[in-house]
Write a protein that holds these residues in place. Structure first.
Motif, mmCIF file in Angstrom:
data_model
loop_
_atom_site.group_PDB
_atom_site.id
_atom_site.type_symbol
_atom_site.label_atom_id
_atom_site.label_comp_id
_atom_site.label_asym_id
_atom_site.label_seq_id
_atom_site.Cartn_x
_atom_site.Cartn_y
_atom_site.Cartn_z
ATOM 1 N N VAL A 191 72.519 -4.455 46.087
ATOM 2 C CA VAL A 191 71.735 -3.259 45.763
ATOM 3 C C VAL A 191 70.433 -3.655 45.076
ATOM 4 O O VAL A 191 69.352 -3.164 45.431
ATOM 5 C CB VAL A 191 72.567 -2.284 44.891
ATOM 6 N N ALA A 192 70.501 -4.582 44.118
ATOM 7 C CA ALA A 192 69.295 -4.963 43.370
ATOM 8 C C ALA A 192 68.287 -5.679 44.272
ATOM 9 O O ALA A 192 67.121 -5.271 44.354
ATOM 10 C CB ALA A 192 69.676 -5.850 42.180
ATOM 11 N N PRO A 251 77.774 0.354 42.737
ATOM 12 C CA PRO A 251 77.377 -0.919 42.142
ATOM 13 C C PRO A 251 76.296 -0.695 41.085
ATOM 14 O O PRO A 251 75.448 0.185 41.253
ATOM 15 C CB PRO A 251 76.810 -1.705 43.328
ATOM 16 N N ASP A 252 76.315 -1.504 40.024
ATOM 17 C CA ASP A 252 75.389 -1.299 38.908
ATOM 18 C C ASP A 252 74.252 -2.325 38.956
ATOM 19 O O ASP A 252 74.331 -3.389 38.329
ATOM 20 C CB ASP A 252 76.166 -1.405 37.586
ATOM 21 N N ALA A 253 73.201 -1.978 39.705
ATOM 22 C CA ALA A 253 72.066 -2.898 39.850
ATOM 23 C C ALA A 253 71.339 -3.101 38.518
ATOM 24 O O ALA A 253 70.892 -4.200 38.213
ATOM 25 C CB ALA A 253 71.089 -2.361 40.903
ATOM 26 N N VAL A 305 70.519 -6.722 36.761
ATOM 27 C CA VAL A 305 69.167 -7.211 36.438
ATOM 28 C C VAL A 305 68.996 -7.324 34.918
ATOM 29 O O VAL A 305 68.481 -8.322 34.415
ATOM 30 C CB VAL A 305 68.083 -6.270 37.028
ATOM 31 N N GLY A 306 69.424 -6.290 34.181
ATOM 32 C CA GLY A 306 69.236 -6.252 32.733
ATOM 33 C C GLY A 306 68.026 -5.397 32.378
ATOM 34 O O GLY A 306 67.055 -5.337 33.130
ATOM 35 N N LYS A 307 68.116 -4.713 31.236
ATOM 36 C CA LYS A 307 67.056 -3.772 30.843
ATOM 37 C C LYS A 307 65.865 -4.461 30.198
ATOM 38 O O LYS A 307 64.759 -3.946 30.205
ATOM 39 C CB LYS A 307 67.605 -2.742 29.840
ATOM 40 N N GLU A 308 66.091 -5.612 29.574
ATOM 41 C CA GLU A 308 65.011 -6.304 28.872
ATOM 42 C C GLU A 308 64.470 -7.398 29.772
ATOM 43 O O GLU A 308 65.240 -8.200 30.307
ATOM 44 C CB GLU A 308 65.561 -6.956 27.603
ATOM 45 N N GLY A 322 65.631 -1.743 34.542
ATOM 46 C CA GLY A 322 66.234 -2.765 35.394
ATOM 47 C C GLY A 322 66.725 -2.199 36.719
ATOM 48 O O GLY A 322 67.309 -2.905 37.532
ATOM 49 N N GLU A 323 66.480 -0.875 36.942
ATOM 50 C CA GLU A 323 66.907 -0.228 38.197
ATOM 51 C C GLU A 323 65.869 -0.408 39.302
ATOM 52 O O GLU A 323 66.030 0.065 40.421
ATOM 53 C CB GLU A 323 67.150 1.268 37.966
ATOM 54 N N ILE A 324 64.783 -1.046 38.993
ATOM 55 C CA ILE A 324 63.707 -1.462 39.904
ATOM 56 C C ILE A 324 62.700 -0.352 40.234
ATOM 57 O O ILE A 324 61.515 -0.525 39.982
ATOM 58 C CB ILE A 324 64.262 -2.163 41.162
ATOM 59 N N ALA A 325 63.127 0.797 40.778
ATOM 60 C CA ALA A 325 62.147 1.846 41.114
ATOM 61 C C ALA A 325 61.413 2.315 39.857
ATOM 62 O O ALA A 325 60.179 2.393 39.842
ATOM 63 C CB ALA A 325 62.836 3.020 41.802
ATOM 64 N N GLU A 326 62.152 2.571 38.783
ATOM 65 C CA GLU A 326 61.543 3.027 37.524
ATOM 66 C C GLU A 326 60.614 1.952 36.955
ATOM 67 O O GLU A 326 59.563 2.255 36.399
ATOM 68 C CB GLU A 326 62.615 3.346 36.471
#
Ligand SMILES: [Zn+2]
Length: 291
Positions: free
Chosen positions: A40-41, A105-107, A111-114, A138-142
């Protein structure tokens, strides 16, 4: 076949790039043996990279994206060119994180928020242009939307989605990139802000509609005209010549060590896992070519 569509609204206030990327995300999953969250990531980043590269003027132009978070992914890298090709890899492709409560799944956790989002534009000039911004979720689009607001100061809506089947193969993948054009009025900008509040779920729509139908319906407020549609795919442009160039740039002592310790060298491409073997004779030739 995966495709990207380019559209513009009738007032020339917004441009829209829309992509369906199921096949290329599945290909990345198979090349790299990606875990659920990694699929997903990396799938989202590959999809985003093609959207952001959709206005490259020359086939040789390159746009590279990196996500360096504090999650188990290590980092993600993708590169797209001006011909609709993309490639990428994850530092830790098999790393697993627990699914979200809803079973997806938790992308973001993978990835991680920081961390940092990095964008590199290589348009064949002497120095590539590099810019970066901090990760938001870490969700990429945001993270990419925040980059456009903070660094490029352009109001942008971006949505990316990858849905998996029960067997973890890719069911649907896609996304869009909707961006204000220079000189857009405040009133028109309000339309974009309203739209961002209720972003459509692209993968759910792609399960039942064509991209053309989605542009007509989900983006009805913008009255988009589709300008063109082109194919996109996963493709690595590595070659023996490029690997040779990389070896040539090494210090002579490093090549001598490869000869002494391994009697040659095997170089594996990160993006496609292709192996390039160099014998002792090949390496001696490379040392000679340096002089
Ligand atoms: Zn390759």
């Amino acid at each position: 076949m995966d495709q990207i569509l380019r559209a513009i609204d009738k007032n020339y206030s917004f441009r829209l790039f829309f992509i369906q990327s199921d096949n290329l995300v599945e290909e990345a999953k198979q090349i790299h043996g990606l875990s659920r969250s990694a699929t997903v990531a990396l799938g989202r980043l590959l999809t985003a990279n093609l959207l952001l590269a959709a206005d490259l003027k020359n086939t040789e132009d390159r746009l590279t994206l990196q996500m360096r978070g504090n999650g188990p992914s290590g980092f993600l890298v993708t590169t797209a060119d001006g011909s609709g090709h993309v490639k990428g890899y994850a530092d830790q492709p098999e790393a697993k994180v627990a699914d979200k409560k809803n079973g997806e799944p938790d992308a973001g956790a993978y990835v991680g928020k920081e961390g940092t989002f990095v964008l590199i534009r290589d348009y064949g000039m002497k120095e590539p242009y590099t810019a970066h911004s901090p990760l938001v979720t870490g969700e990429i689009a945001e993270d990419i939307a925040a980059y456009y607001y903070q660094t490029e100061k352009i109001p942008t809506a971006i949505s990316l989605g990858v849905q998996l089947n029960e067997d973890d193969s890719v069911k649907t993948a896609g996304g869009f990139f909707l961006q204000a054009m220079p000189g857009v009025s405040e009133e028109e900008l309000g339309k974009l802000e309203d739209f961002i509040k209720t972003l459509p779920d692209i993968t759910a729509l792609l399960e039942v509609h064509t991209p053309e139908e989605i542009i007509r319906t989900a983006f009805a407020a913008f009255e988009m005209d589709i300008l063109d549609t082109s194919d996109v795919s996963y493709r690595c442009d590595c070659s023996r010549e490029k690997v040779e160039d990389a070896l040539t740039s090494l210090h002579k002592d490093e090549i001598e060590t490869m000869i002494k310790e391994d009697g040659g060298a095997e170089v594996v491409c990160h993006f496609c896992n292709k192996k390039y073997a160099f014998s002792e004779t090949d390496l001696r030739q490379i040392i000679e070519n340096r002089n």
